[in-house]
Design an enzyme around this catalytic site. Sequence first.
Site, mmCIF file in Angstrom:
data_model
loop_
_atom_site.group_PDB
_atom_site.id
_atom_site.type_symbol
_atom_site.label_atom_id
_atom_site.label_comp_id
_atom_site.label_asym_id
_atom_site.label_seq_id
_atom_site.Cartn_x
_atom_site.Cartn_y
_atom_site.Cartn_z
ATOM 1 N N GLU A 194 3.110 7.750 8.653
ATOM 2 C CA GLU A 194 3.065 6.874 9.825
ATOM 3 C C GLU A 194 4.469 6.478 10.275
ATOM 4 O O GLU A 194 5.428 6.523 9.505
ATOM 5 C CB GLU A 194 2.213 5.629 9.546
ATOM 6 C CG GLU A 194 2.665 4.806 8.365
ATOM 7 C CD GLU A 194 1.632 3.763 7.949
ATOM 8 O OE1 GLU A 194 0.430 4.082 7.919
ATOM 9 O OE2 GLU A 194 2.035 2.631 7.632
ATOM 10 N N HIS A 249 4.705 0.137 0.760
ATOM 11 C CA HIS A 249 5.180 -0.691 1.858
ATOM 12 C C HIS A 249 4.178 -1.811 2.160
ATOM 13 O O HIS A 249 3.010 -1.739 1.751
ATOM 14 C CB HIS A 249 5.413 0.141 3.124
ATOM 15 C CG HIS A 249 4.183 0.838 3.626
ATOM 16 N ND1 HIS A 249 3.721 2.014 3.077
ATOM 17 C CD2 HIS A 249 3.321 0.537 4.633
ATOM 18 C CE1 HIS A 249 2.629 2.408 3.712
ATOM 19 N NE2 HIS A 249 2.354 1.522 4.651
ATOM 20 N N HIS A 300 0.113 5.786 0.818
ATOM 21 C CA HIS A 300 -0.832 6.768 1.344
ATOM 22 C C HIS A 300 -0.644 8.107 0.632
ATOM 23 O O HIS A 300 0.463 8.455 0.214
ATOM 24 C CB HIS A 300 -0.633 6.934 2.850
ATOM 25 C CG HIS A 300 -0.663 5.646 3.593
ATOM 26 N ND1 HIS A 300 -1.735 4.790 3.562
ATOM 27 C CD2 HIS A 300 0.269 5.035 4.382
ATOM 28 C CE1 HIS A 300 -1.481 3.710 4.306
ATOM 29 N NE2 HIS A 300 -0.266 3.848 4.807
ATOM 30 N N ARG A 347 -4.035 0.489 -2.473
ATOM 31 C CA ARG A 347 -3.431 -0.848 -2.399
ATOM 32 C C ARG A 347 -2.852 -1.294 -3.735
ATOM 33 O O ARG A 347 -3.318 -0.889 -4.793
ATOM 34 C CB ARG A 347 -4.463 -1.860 -1.897
ATOM 35 C CG ARG A 347 -4.966 -1.543 -0.494
ATOM 36 C CD ARG A 347 -6.051 -2.502 -0.039
ATOM 37 N NE ARG A 347 -6.446 -2.203 1.331
ATOM 38 C CZ ARG A 347 -7.366 -1.304 1.668
ATOM 39 N NH1 ARG A 347 -7.993 -0.623 0.722
ATOM 40 N NH2 ARG A 347 -7.661 -1.089 2.934
ATOM 41 N N GLN A 399 0.822 -1.205 0.000
ATOM 42 C CA GLN A 399 0.000 0.000 0.000
ATOM 43 C C GLN A 399 0.855 1.253 0.000
ATOM 44 O O GLN A 399 2.058 1.216 0.256
ATOM 45 C CB GLN A 399 -0.914 0.002 1.220
ATOM 46 C CG GLN A 399 -0.179 -0.084 2.549
ATOM 47 C CD GLN A 399 -1.133 -0.320 3.717
ATOM 48 O OE1 GLN A 399 -1.478 0.612 4.430
ATOM 49 N NE2 GLN A 399 -1.532 -1.577 3.900
#
Length: 399
Positions: free
Chosen positions: A133, A260, A98, A279, A96
């Site tokens: 993240e 990642h 972001h 994804r 995935q």
Amino acid sequence: MDRLVNTVRPYAWGSVTAIPALLGREPTGEPQAELWMGAHPGAPSRADRGDGPRRLDELIAADPEGELGAATVARFGPTLPFLFKVLAAGIPLSIQAHPTLDQARAGFAAENALGLPPDAPERNYRDANHKPELICALDEFDGLCGFRPPAGAAALLAGLKVPALDPLIALLRTGTESEALRRTLAAVLTMADADAAAAVRDTAEAVDKAAADDPAGPYAPYTRITRDFPGDRGLIAGLLLNHIRLRAGQALYLGAGVPHAYLHGICVELMANSDNVLRAGLTPKHIDVPELLKVVGFTAGAPEVLRPEPVAGTPGEELYPVPIDEFRLSRFVLDGRDRLVDGRTPQILLCTAGTARLTAADGTALDLTRGGSVFLPATGTGTVLSGAGATVFRATVTL
């Protein structure tokens, strides 16, 4: 201090045992993937202030400045800017990436204009926020992160001696780094189903054989994929990415656009308050190839492993530095000496080992055992952490 009651998300990829072990509970036999701590409306923590459990997002909405502090509200708005998790992967998560903040805002608005329900399976954007993240391993943790250099990815694919991979190897050896990576990932994800099935089958057989011949070699980590996701073209996409293994206490920061996948292990995870995911494989969920290719950053490079650094002026606190202010992760490894936790920002404390005592300025005390967490509003006064042999992670913001 609010002791938190948190939701465990039972995603199919979750470990059956890791989160129950952290919480001191018996396993249910079902996967337990993520423990959410925070105020995300998808699964907000709950706190009891004497009138029964209430959602943390509702408590914050009722008095944003009282809970978050005026400075935090002025900087980030009237909601908790971060989401804190324990993540436990029993099998690999989807590959995935972001979006950036601008991409998230535009994508969310566009899907709203199309009338897609918030929980529609074909949605890419469930909110208007980005999702950088940070993960910190609690035990050995395996993942894939960032693209290998095209020459390295080509050599890895070539080493399998699978004829169906030859066109991809040629793409990796042609053009600039960005062009080579973009064209190769697009080719993997848009390959005709019959061709992809054959290519993945032959690649999986070659990966398993190579790993059996050399259990410590570069193909061994991918046997988790061949076992848990047979026939998934994410196997080939995953071979384009760097494998990384974190030891306990080591961390990894993932900014927007970094592809990642987490393969196995347990970690704490701190992120901007978002659930936006594009994804690229290892999932039965929706894969929007054109939108994914807009979001992914096609730059190669080895991931940087972060280690905790002492915080000047705060004895006992160790910080994982990241280039973002919406979240800040640090930890205290208690050695019997009292440690002061700054109270100017909203924060969540999570104990991952031992027992720690928190004492507020008014003398109120609370014991935090392994797996327990608390929310500390931004009161402006510090909280004392005490104990020996305990590890406490602190999630907050940077002002």
